[in-house]
Design a protein around this motif. Structure first.
Motif, PDB file in Angstrom:
ATOM      1  N   SER A  29       0.831  -1.198   0.000  1.00 40.45           N
ATOM      2  CA  SER A  29       0.000   0.000   0.000  1.00 40.45           C
ATOM      3  C   SER A  29       0.869   1.254   0.000  1.00 40.45           C
ATOM      4  N   THR A  30       0.379   2.293  -0.664  1.00 44.93           N
ATOM      5  CA  THR A  30       1.062   3.592  -0.629  1.00 44.93           C
ATOM      6  C   THR A  30       0.458   4.517   0.429  1.00 44.93           C
ATOM      7  N   ASP A  31      -0.453   3.994   1.234  1.00 48.21           N
ATOM      8  CA  ASP A  31      -1.021   4.774   2.328  1.00 48.21           C
ATOM      9  C   ASP A  31       0.099   5.218   3.270  1.00 48.21           C
ATOM     10  N   PRO A  32       0.125   6.482   3.668  1.00 45.58           N
ATOM     11  CA  PRO A  32       1.243   6.989   4.481  1.00 45.58           C
ATOM     12  C   PRO A  32       1.505   6.184   5.754  1.00 45.58           C
ATOM     13  N   GLU A  33       0.441   5.794   6.449  1.00 47.38           N
ATOM     14  CA  GLU A  33       0.646   5.034   7.683  1.00 47.38           C
ATOM     15  C   GLU A  33       1.203   3.650   7.382  1.00 47.38           C
ATOM     16  N   ALA A  34       0.764   3.043   6.278  1.00 44.67           N
ATOM     17  CA  ALA A  34       1.289   1.739   5.882  1.00 44.67           C
ATOM     18  C   ALA A  34       2.769   1.846   5.514  1.00 44.67           C
ATOM     19  N   LEU A  35       3.139   2.930   4.841  1.00 45.36           N
ATOM     20  CA  LEU A  35       4.543   3.136   4.501  1.00 45.36           C
ATOM     21  C   LEU A  35       5.391   3.291   5.760  1.00 45.36           C
ATOM     22  N   HIS A  36       4.868   4.021   6.735  1.00 45.61           N
ATOM     23  CA  HIS A  36       5.575   4.188   8.012  1.00 45.61           C
ATOM     24  C   HIS A  36       5.814   2.833   8.673  1.00 45.61           C
ATOM     25  N   ARG A 139       0.524  19.288  -5.384  1.00 50.36           N
ATOM     26  CA  ARG A 139       1.642  19.863  -4.636  1.00 50.36           C
ATOM     27  C   ARG A 139       2.503  18.747  -4.054  1.00 50.36           C
ATOM     28  N   TRP A 140       3.703  19.134  -3.643  1.00 46.71           N
ATOM     29  CA  TRP A 140       4.581  18.210  -2.939  1.00 46.71           C
ATOM     30  C   TRP A 140       4.172  18.154  -1.464  1.00 46.71           C
ATOM     31  N   VAL A 141       3.945  16.970  -0.969  1.00 48.20           N
ATOM     32  CA  VAL A 141       3.564  16.747   0.422  1.00 48.20           C
ATOM     33  C   VAL A 141       4.757  16.133   1.146  1.00 48.20           C
ATOM     34  N   ARG A 142       5.225  16.816   2.164  1.00 46.68           N
ATOM     35  CA  ARG A 142       6.398  16.352   2.903  1.00 46.68           C
ATOM     36  C   ARG A 142       5.970  15.437   4.055  1.00 46.68           C
ATOM     37  N   TYR A 143       6.738  14.366   4.253  1.00 48.20           N
ATOM     38  CA  TYR A 143       6.395  13.394   5.299  1.00 48.20           C
ATOM     39  C   TYR A 143       7.667  12.835   5.926  1.00 48.20           C
ATOM     40  N   ASP A 144       7.525  12.376   7.160  1.00 46.67           N
ATOM     41  CA  ASP A 144       8.639  11.726   7.850  1.00 46.67           C
ATOM     42  C   ASP A 144       8.233  10.282   8.132  1.00 46.67           C
ATOM     43  N   PRO A 145       8.787   9.317   7.409  1.00 44.84           N
ATOM     44  CA  PRO A 145       8.351   7.930   7.559  1.00 44.84           C
ATOM     45  C   PRO A 145       8.745   7.294   8.881  1.00 44.84           C
ATOM     46  N   GLU A 146       9.627   7.928   9.630  1.00 44.21           N
ATOM     47  CA  GLU A 146      10.041   7.365  10.917  1.00 44.21           C
ATOM     48  C   GLU A 146       9.046   7.631  12.040  1.00 44.21           C
ATOM     49  N   LEU A 147       8.224   8.664  11.884  1.00 42.59           N
ATOM     50  CA  LEU A 147       7.470   9.172  13.018  1.00 42.59           C
ATOM     51  C   LEU A 147       6.126   8.483  13.203  1.00 42.59           C
ATOM     52  N   ASP A 148       5.793   8.243  14.457  1.00 39.84           N
ATOM     53  CA  ASP A 148       4.471   7.770  14.847  1.00 39.84           C
ATOM     54  C   ASP A 148       3.621   9.004  15.163  1.00 39.84           C
ATOM     55  N   GLN A 149       2.493   9.137  14.483  1.00 35.91           N
ATOM     56  CA  GLN A 149       1.672  10.337  14.628  1.00 35.91           C
ATOM     57  C   GLN A 149       1.291  10.607  16.073  1.00 35.91           C
ATOM     58  N   ALA A 150       1.106   9.576  16.864  1.00 32.93           N
ATOM     59  CA  ALA A 150       0.670   9.749  18.247  1.00 32.93           C
ATOM     60  C   ALA A 150       1.686  10.522  19.086  1.00 32.93           C
ATOM     61  N   VAL A 156       2.522  14.296  10.652  1.00 30.64           N
ATOM     62  CA  VAL A 156       3.795  13.730  10.205  1.00 30.64           C
ATOM     63  C   VAL A 156       3.734  13.263   8.757  1.00 30.64           C
ATOM     64  N   HIS A 157       2.512  13.126   8.216  1.00 29.88           N
ATOM     65  CA  HIS A 157       2.339  12.700   6.825  1.00 29.88           C
ATOM     66  C   HIS A 157       2.119  13.881   5.877  1.00 29.88           C
ATOM     67  N   ASP A 158       1.994  15.088   6.418  1.00 29.96           N
ATOM     68  CA  ASP A 158       1.837  16.306   5.621  1.00 29.96           C
ATOM     69  C   ASP A 158       2.410  17.449   6.442  1.00 29.96           C
ATOM     70  N   MET A 159       3.728  17.465   6.522  1.00 33.33           N
ATOM     71  CA  MET A 159       4.418  18.382   7.419  1.00 33.33           C
ATOM     72  C   MET A 159       4.393  19.812   6.883  1.00 33.33           C
ATOM     73  N   PRO A 160       4.304  20.774   7.791  1.00 32.35           N
ATOM     74  CA  PRO A 160       4.446  22.171   7.352  1.00 32.35           C
ATOM     75  C   PRO A 160       5.809  22.366   6.699  1.00 32.35           C
ATOM     76  N   THR A 161       5.897  23.290   5.772  1.00 33.95           N
ATOM     77  CA  THR A 161       7.162  23.577   5.100  1.00 33.95           C
ATOM     78  C   THR A 161       7.544  25.043   5.297  1.00 33.95           C
ATOM     79  N   GLY A 162       8.781  25.365   4.953  1.00 31.93           N
ATOM     80  CA  GLY A 162       9.265  26.722   5.131  1.00 31.93           C
ATOM     81  C   GLY A 162      10.240  26.817   6.297  1.00 31.93           C
TER      82      GLY A 162
END
Length: 319
Positions: A29-36, A139-150, A156-162
């Motif tokens: 799956s390409t679902d963000p949580e599944a990738l994590h 748009r480009w959506v930034r994510y950190d695959p290491e992080l647990d959202q909790a 963590v799957h759509d991080m603020p940028t800038g």
């Protein structure tokens, strides 16, 4: 030379190609949580948390090719099943991200890795880090695959940028340091580690990594080339042996002065930030600089100075 297109980012680089595991990746799956979950099941960070590594795992951090990471993981446990820490591949943020790039690109989702510094691991510290970006259709959506959202108060799957975001790109960090609005002493691998893995010159070096990864050269964070080869860190590494390796291999860029490296990093950083803001001309100019200047992109060989203790010239063409 034009910048990479969205189509280019759907294509595997030599680093993200899963090799004979492509069929398995096509089923993921390409679902963000599944990738994590997949990334953090396959790879354990070699340093964070102080894991007790097996003898087999101690050499894992130098696996720069995704196919090699997957081969090691499969040799220890089925890829589609649970695994103990001893059955994981020891790696780092770059490897967690590379796993997700491999899955996304297999499914024709444009994806790329970003190099910079995270503020969310240690208060007051900007930890060197690699995260991913995926194209969502607009748009480009930034994510950190290491992080647990909790564990975090931002998505963590759509991080603020800038520059004020939890993750600051290497270009943003360098420009802030040059402007005097950021303290270089707060950037690096860790606040208690030696000076050669933190501070101003460390951030400057990461600008070069950011450019490489943006152009789908997802090298290890201890592969060095171009102006990185002339830094004090390399001159003093391995008891002076590293400088001899560079000289004997004839690797280009080692003769660039610190002032020249500063100027190059300035230009690359400005172009990176402008490209992130949607400036297509800046993105094309960045791509041309990167590809045309032999000092700015890795050739067939790079210097590797690994935290595993391995050092020497690596032949990338030979895999």
């Amino acid at each position: 030379m034009p910048a990479p297109t969205l189509f280019d980012y759907t294509d595997h680089s030599p680093y993200s190609n899963p090799g004979n595991h492509a069929g398995y990746f096509a089923e993921l799956s390409t679902d963000p949580e599944a990738l994590h979950r997949f990334a953090c099941t396959a790879v354990v960070h070699y340093r964070a948390g102080g894991p007790a590594l097996t003898e087999a795992q101690k050499a894992d951090p130098d696996r720069r090719w995704l196919s090699s990471i997957l081969d090691a993981a499969e040799s220890r446990a089925p890829l589609d099943g649970p695994r103990t820490q001893a059955q994981q591949v020891a790696g780092c943020c770059r490897d967690h991200t590379l796993l997700t790039l491999g899955v996304l690109r297999t499914h024709d989702v444009p994806a790329r890795s970003r190099i910079g510094f995270a503020t969310y691991f240690t208060p007051g510290w900007h930890a060197d880090h690699v995260v991913g970006e995926r194209w969502d259709g607009s748009r480009w959506v930034r994510y950190d695959p290491e992080l647990d959202q909790a564990d975090f108060d931002f998505d963590v799957h759509d991080m603020p940028t800038g520059p004020a975001s939890p993750f600051v790109t290497a270009a943003e960090a360098w420009l802030a340091i040059r402007a005097g609005t950021a303290d270089p002493a707060t950037f690096g691998v860790g606040p208690d580690l030696p000076e050669d893995v933190r501070g101003r010159d460390f951030v400057r070096s990461y600008v070069l990594y950011e450019v490489a990864h943006r152009h789908r050269d997802e090298l290890l964070l201890w592969d060095l080339w171009g102006p990185q080869l002339g830094t004090r860190f390399v001159r003093e590494a391995a008891g002076g042996q590293a400088a001899a390796w560079v000289r004997d291999a004839g690797l280009p860029g080692a003769d660039m002065s610190d002032a020249e490296f500063d100027a190059v990093a300035d230009e690359l950083a400005y172009l990176l930030v402008a490209a992130d803001a949607g400036d297509g001309e800046a993105a094309d100019q960045l791509a041309e600089l990167y590809r045309e200047d032999a000092r700015l992109h890795p050739g067939e060989r790079v210097l590797t100075l690994s935290p595993t203790g391995h050092g020497g010239v690596t032949d990338l063409a030979a895999r």
